[in-house]
Scaffold this active site. Sequence first.
Site, PDB file in Angstrom:
ATOM      1  N   ASP A  51       0.845  -1.192   0.000  1.00  0.00           N
ATOM      2  CA  ASP A  51       0.000   0.000   0.000  1.00  0.00           C
ATOM      3  C   ASP A  51       0.878   1.240   0.000  1.00  0.00           C
ATOM      4  OD1 ASP A  51      -2.727  -0.908   0.018  1.00  0.00           O
ATOM      5  OD2 ASP A  51      -2.328  -1.748   2.008  1.00  0.00           O
ATOM      6  N   ASP A 197     -10.386  -5.016  -1.530  1.00  0.00           N
ATOM      7  CA  ASP A 197      -9.309  -4.587  -0.638  1.00  0.00           C
ATOM      8  C   ASP A 197      -9.876  -3.864   0.577  1.00  0.00           C
ATOM      9  OD1 ASP A 197      -6.970  -3.687   0.502  1.00  0.00           O
ATOM     10  OD2 ASP A 197      -6.429  -2.340  -1.129  1.00  0.00           O
TER      11      ASP A 197
HETATM   12  C1  DX5 Z   1      -6.469   0.662   2.632  1.00  0.00           C
HETATM   13  C2  DX5 Z   1      -5.501  -0.296   1.999  1.00  0.00           C
HETATM   14  C3  DX5 Z   1      -5.760  -1.741   2.279  1.00  0.00           C
HETATM   15  C4  DX5 Z   1      -5.912  -2.127   3.709  1.00  0.00           C
HETATM   16  C5  DX5 Z   1      -5.680  -3.597   3.976  1.00  0.00           C
HETATM   17  O1  DX5 Z   1      -5.955   1.935   2.540  1.00  0.00           O
HETATM   18  O2  DX5 Z   1      -5.494  -0.130   0.618  1.00  0.00           O
HETATM   19  O3  DX5 Z   1      -4.831  -2.536   1.565  1.00  0.00           O
HETATM   20  O4  DX5 Z   1      -5.147  -1.343   4.537  1.00  0.00           O
HETATM   21  O5  DX5 Z   1      -5.580  -3.806   5.319  1.00  0.00           O
HETATM   22  P1  DX5 Z   1      -6.664  -4.596   6.180  1.00  0.00           P
HETATM   23  O6  DX5 Z   1      -6.711  -5.974   5.619  1.00  0.00           O
HETATM   24  O7  DX5 Z   1      -6.076  -4.535   7.553  1.00  0.00           O
HETATM   25  O8  DX5 Z   1      -7.953  -3.879   6.042  1.00  0.00           O
HETATM   26 ZN    ZN Z   2      -4.404  -1.732  -0.723  1.00  0.00          ZN
END
Ligand code: DX5
Ligand code: ZN
Length: 241
Positions: A51, A197
């Site tokens: 990310d 996601d």
């Molecule tokens: C949100 C991100 C995601 C998210 C994934 O900004 O793009 O990839 O953080 O993390 P979890 O699985 O903890 O929601």
């Molecule tokens: Zn992401």
Amino acid sequence: MPDIMPGMSTFEQLRAGQPLITVGVLSADMMSLAAEIETVRSAGVKLLHFDIMDGCFCPAQTVGPGFVKGVKTDLLKDVHLMISEPIEKLESFVAAGADIITINIESTRHIHRCLQTLAQMENVNDPARGIVRGVVLNPGTPVESVRPLLDDLEMVMLLAVNPGWGGQKFIHATYDKLTRLRDVISEAGRDILIGIDGGINKTNVAEVASAGADVIVTGSAVFDGENPKANAEFMVKALKQ
Ligand code: DX5
Ligand code: ZN
């Protein structure tokens, strides 16, 4: 299935393996990153999700291409760009070894040009493999916004949380968007991967897969600081049922 299947394009590998989880690297214990990655790899994970946030498009700041490049792994690198006007930065993420690059559609005035630019670039891991290009939609962005782009991408990912942080709650309306997205893609007669996601955990991963997601991001539910191996194994198994 080996991590990388020789002779198959990145897209074909994802299609053949779906549904797949892609594990959010930034939720790992950074002091033990290599061991954390090996743990999820040994549990059957094939993709790592990076990310990338700039503190401008979304409030948090994370890492850049140097970090993506520094993670030495045979797993596929899935790079999610949440940065303002990413076009000039695409090359640096490709050079860092991205196998998949997805771009938040709201982050640029020129999403189509970003996708065209990516089409000109080679995967540095293996030029024959190709880069999977995708767009990501915020929870408030209608799925119809991808319709004019369907000839120029291989994946559409729906954010089920607002971009910025791991560990948020899954927004239930994402299921309706997923259904609409499947319709939009099939009306266009295209073969496009669907990703989800945010907010995916052990309780909803199977439901998200059976709703039609091919690629499912999960970060904090795997790297929970307790048992990433068991968490990843649970998720991989849940997808195959
Ligand atoms: C949100 C991100 C995601 C998210 C994934 O900004 O793009 O990839 O953080 O993390 P979890 O699985 O903890 O929601
Ligand atoms: Zn992401």
